[in-house]
Write an enzyme that holds these catalytic residues in place. Structure first.
Site, PDB file in Angstrom:
ATOM      1  N   CYS A 197       0.907  -1.248   0.084  1.00 27.40           N
ATOM      2  CA  CYS A 197       0.110   0.004  -0.036  1.00 27.40           C
ATOM      3  C   CYS A 197       0.842   1.447  -0.086  1.00 27.40           C
ATOM      4  O   CYS A 197       0.189   2.504  -0.542  1.00 27.40           O
ATOM      5  CB  CYS A 197      -1.126  -0.004   1.021  1.00 27.40           C
ATOM      6  N   LYS A 231      -3.598  -6.618  15.551  1.00 29.82           N
ATOM      7  CA  LYS A 231      -3.534  -5.113  15.512  1.00 29.82           C
ATOM      8  C   LYS A 231      -4.529  -4.597  15.083  1.00 29.82           C
ATOM      9  O   LYS A 231      -5.710  -5.097  14.365  1.00 29.82           O
ATOM     10  CB  LYS A 231      -2.693  -5.112  14.506  1.00 29.82           C
ATOM     11  N   LYS A 241      -5.748  -8.801  11.933  1.00 26.24           N
ATOM     12  CA  LYS A 241      -5.396  -7.257  11.700  1.00 26.24           C
ATOM     13  C   LYS A 241      -6.645  -6.543  11.285  1.00 26.24           C
ATOM     14  O   LYS A 241      -7.279  -6.828  10.316  1.00 26.24           O
ATOM     15  CB  LYS A 241      -4.539  -6.737  10.536  1.00 26.24           C
TER      16      LYS A 241
HETATM   17  C1  PBG Z   1       0.268  -1.610   5.882  1.00 20.67           C
HETATM   18  C2  PBG Z   1       0.346  -1.287   7.203  1.00 20.67           C
HETATM   19  C3  PBG Z   1      -0.469  -0.383   8.127  1.00 20.67           C
HETATM   20  C4  PBG Z   1       0.000  -0.342   9.188  1.00 20.67           C
HETATM   21  C5  PBG Z   1       0.865  -1.277   9.556  1.00 20.67           C
HETATM   22  N1  PBG Z   1       1.298  -1.718   8.149  1.00 20.67           N
HETATM   23  C6  PBG Z   1      -1.655   0.458   7.515  1.00 20.67           C
HETATM   24  C7  PBG Z   1      -2.977   0.102   7.138  1.00 20.67           C
HETATM   25  O1  PBG Z   1      -3.347  -1.276   7.085  1.00 20.67           O
HETATM   26  O2  PBG Z   1      -3.748   0.861   6.536  1.00 20.67           O
HETATM   27  C8  PBG Z   1      -0.734   0.378  10.359  1.00 20.67           C
HETATM   28  C9  PBG Z   1       0.301   0.849  11.430  1.00 20.67           C
HETATM   29  C10 PBG Z   1      -0.003   1.773  12.279  1.00 20.67           C
HETATM   30  O3  PBG Z   1      -1.289   2.468  12.346  1.00 20.67           O
HETATM   31  O4  PBG Z   1       0.697   2.221  13.255  1.00 20.67           O
HETATM   32  N2  PBG Z   1      -0.539  -2.681   5.395  1.00 20.67           N
HETATM   33 ZN    ZN Z   2      -1.014  -2.319   3.041  1.00 17.02          ZN
END
Ligand code: PBG
Ligand code: ZN
Length: 352
Positions: free
Chosen positions: A148, A275, A222
């Site tokens: 991303c 997460k 996640k």
């Molecule tokens: C990438 C990723 C994200 C985070 C970690 N890896 C962002 C998302 O999924 O939008 C979030 C980490 C944070 O908010 O500290 N996929």
């Molecule tokens: Zn991502």
């Protein structure tokens, strides 16, 4: 329970079999848990949860250029920085006893397939090489594996003509990304995309290419969370259309987290992750109860920003709230804490 006569406070005049109007009530308490809280040594002796910086991972944002170090507006104390400056901060982290960093890359150019994510000379690949050269075994370099930050549409996998997120195409590119990180010398890879089957596919590719010793820390549970807001500013990775709800989990689901964890375990995850952390402490606990491998929790950007904002307003005691928050995540069951507070928390713990 205290045996008192109803409606009569201590010392008040009146009478019953236990109190005759003189002095306090005579109480017969069955338990006095306060006995073990009487002083710091005793409290220390019976303390159940101990934060140890040895279990901290410090996330960092790396960008192109030299001598670049720009604070992320919504994350005081956290910087987007070029590799040269990043190395200095890695040294600081290691000196404080933080054993690991988690690297995110911010490339100059983005494209539909996120080619910067798996370029041999991509930002993360160069950062890993530089960090391993500088610190060797004195610092664990973990890499976030996702597209991303590198795709122009901001999604974690390629997008079909109809706007559909393409799972298997995504998995293939995450395999290339993880392999390029391992080839650069990464000590561990952490796929964060939430595409189905990516852990097993990455394991297979790493094993086939001579990297069977590189562990996978899977972002297993996640959630599609509003707590990632500040990260998306830091990493410039907000989706340009739609949202991530077709791949990240619904915040309402707990049972499903266990299913995701089981799948990642079957596929060979060495560490499973929940997460964000704070709104999901129950999930951390449930995962801890079933997981035969270490459980990591990601104390995400929004959780960090809320504390920093309230502390700036003078509304909370920053240092105490940081340690209390991390202790809560550890008490819930996290063996490993991924947190932007890692350096400051390690410093506070050292201070005692
Ligand atoms: C990438 C990723 C994200 C985070 C970690 N890896 C962002 C998302 O999924 O939008 C979030 C980490 C944070 O908010 O500290 N996929
Ligand atoms: Zn991502």
């Amino acid at each position: 329970m205290a045996k008192t006569s109803k409606g009569k406070g201590p010392g008040k005049a009146g009478g019953c079999d236990r109190h005759h109007g003189e002095g306090p009530f005579e109480l017969d308490l069955p338990a006095r848990p306060r006995r073990l809280r009487s002083g710091p040594l005793l409290r220390g002796m019976v303390r159940e949860t101990h934060l140890d910086p040895a279990a901290f991972i410090y996330p960092m944002f790396l960008c192109e250029g030299k001598r670049v170090r720009r604070e992320v507006g919504s994350m005081p104390g956290i910087f987007r920085q070029s590799i040269d400056m990043g190395l200095k901060e890695m040294e600081e982290a290691a000196a404080l006893g933080v054993p690991a960093v988690l690297l995110f890359g911010i490339p100059n150019r983005k494209d539909p397939l996120g080619s910067g994510a798996y370029a041999a000379d991509g930002i993360v690949q160069r950062a890993v090489r530089a960090a391993k050269k500088a610190f060797g075994k004195d610092l664990l370099v973990v890499t976030d594996v996702c597209l991303c930050e590198y795709t122009d549409h901001g999604h974690c996998a390629p997008v079909g003509p109809d706007g559909v997120i393409l799972n298997d195409e995504g998995v293939a590119l995450h395999c290339s990304t993880a392999l390029s990180h391992a080839e650069a010398g990464a000590d561990m890879v952490a796929p964060s995309d939430m595409m189905d089957g990516r852990v097993g596919a990455i394991r297979e590719v790493l094993d086939a290419c001579g990297h069977s010793a590189v562990p996978i820390m899977a972002y297993s549970a996640k959630y599609a969370s509003a707590y990632y807001g500040p990260f998306r500013e830091a990493a410039d990775s907000a989706p340009q259309f739609g949202d991530r709800k077709s791949y990240q989990m619904d915040p309402a689901n707990g049972d499903e987290a266990l299913r995701e964890v089981e799948l990642d375990l079957e596929e060979g995850a060495d560490i499973v992750m929940v997460k964000p952390a704070l709104a999901y402490l129950d999930v951390i606990r449930r995962v801890k109860e079933i997981s035969p491998v270490p459980v990591a929790a990601y104390n995400v950007s929004g959780e960090y920003s809320l504390i920093k904002a309230a502390a700036r307003m003078g509304w909370v005691d920053h240092d105490r709230i940081v340690l209390e928050t991390l202790t809560g995540i550890a008490r819930a069951g996290a063996d490993i804490l991924i947190t932007y507070h890692a350096k400051e928390a390690a410093a506070l713990l050292r201070k005692g």
